[in-house]
Design a protein around this motif. Structure first.
Motif, PDB file in Angstrom:
ATOM      1  N   ASN A  54       0.366   1.948  -9.189  1.00  0.00           N
ATOM      2  CA  ASN A  54      -0.980   1.858  -8.620  1.00  0.00           C
ATOM      3  C   ASN A  54      -1.092   2.691  -7.350  1.00  0.00           C
ATOM      4  O   ASN A  54      -2.203   2.944  -6.865  1.00  0.00           O
ATOM      5  N   HIS A  55       0.070   3.117  -6.816  1.00  0.00           N
ATOM      6  CA  HIS A  55       0.101   3.832  -5.537  1.00  0.00           C
ATOM      7  C   HIS A  55       0.663   5.248  -5.645  1.00  0.00           C
ATOM      8  O   HIS A  55       0.291   6.115  -4.856  1.00  0.00           O
ATOM      9  N   ASN A  64       0.853  -1.180   0.000  1.00  0.00           N
ATOM     10  CA  ASN A  64       0.000   0.000   0.000  1.00  0.00           C
ATOM     11  C   ASN A  64       0.895   1.237   0.000  1.00  0.00           C
ATOM     12  O   ASN A  64       2.119   1.134   0.060  1.00  0.00           O
ATOM     13  N   ARG A  65       0.276   2.387  -0.049  1.00  0.00           N
ATOM     14  CA  ARG A  65       1.060   3.623  -0.160  1.00  0.00           C
ATOM     15  C   ARG A  65       1.961   3.837   1.046  1.00  0.00           C
ATOM     16  O   ARG A  65       3.120   4.226   0.907  1.00  0.00           O
ATOM     17  N   LEU A  84       4.947   1.703   0.903  1.00  0.00           N
ATOM     18  CA  LEU A  84       5.838   2.164  -0.157  1.00  0.00           C
ATOM     19  C   LEU A  84       6.662   3.370   0.304  1.00  0.00           C
ATOM     20  O   LEU A  84       7.867   3.452   0.041  1.00  0.00           O
TER      21      LEU A  84
END
Length: 208
Positions: free
Chosen positions: A42-43, A4-5, A8
């Motif tokens: 995607n993040h 997930n963000r 990351l």
């Protein structure tokens, strides 16, 4: 582990902490989180957004409450408190300094921090034309000091200085070590900076 963000951002911070800002790329980050490069998008939209997200994470640890409207702290004391908090945040991630200091600021959290400080300085009497210069002046001292704090312990070591340079050799006497270590230098510089800003504000008021 699901990516997930937040994971990351933490991975990017760890990467820069360990390998320096030059090691940060979407490819190296993807390898660290065991994903394909394409999955990172995607993040985040790219490296630029990632840098701003790391900036936001660091700013979370910087205290601006002394500048809030309900604070009774004078602006100069608030500057001191902010500078010390700022120093702690960046001394924990010194490899980020060069990266963030050379990247345009767009992160909402950072802009909010600056807005709070700028408003407090104007309430204290600083003209609008000066507030950004005040902020940048303090930041320059803090970021330089953060690098100084993580410098090698023997950066200024009397034994490494040729005795022919008698003045500096004498001034580096170990008896004085506590007065010229990185934190002492930071505090001396902060005092001088705030004293100078206080004088500048007084002078501006006379000229107004």
């Amino acid at each position: 582990m699901r990516l997930n963000r937040e994971r990351l951002i933490q991975a990017a911070l760890d990467l820069v902490d360990e390998e320096g800002s030059e090691g940060l790329s979407m490819r190296t980050l993807a390898a660290r989180v065991d994903r394909q490069v394409s999955s990172l998008y995607n993040h985040v939209t790219g490296r630029g957004e990632l840098i701003e997200l790391m900036r936001a994470r660091i700013v979370e640890d910087i205290d601006v409450t002394p500048f809030l409207p309900d604070s009774e702290m004078p602006w100069d004391d608030a500057i001191r408190a902010w500078a010390r908090s700022y120093l702690r945040a960046f001394a924990a991630h010194p490899n980020l300094i060069g990266l963030l200091a050379t990247t345009a600021v767009s992160d909402v959290s950072t802009c909010r921090m600056y807005d709070i400080i700028a408003a407090a300085l104007q309430r204290a009497g600083w003209p609008e034309s000066r507030v950004i210069a005040v902020i940048r002046t303090v930041e320059a001292h803090v970021l330089g000091s953060a690098l100084d704090i993580v410098a090698p312990a023997d950066m200024f070591d009397q034994e490494l200085i040729d005795p022919q340079f008698r003045t500096v050799h004498s001034a580096l006497d170990p008896r004085y070590a506590e007065s010229f270590d990185a934190m002492s230098a930071f505090e001396l510089g902060l005092t001088a900076l705030v004293d100078g800003l206080r004088g500048r504000l007084a002078a501006d008021r006379v000229l107004a």
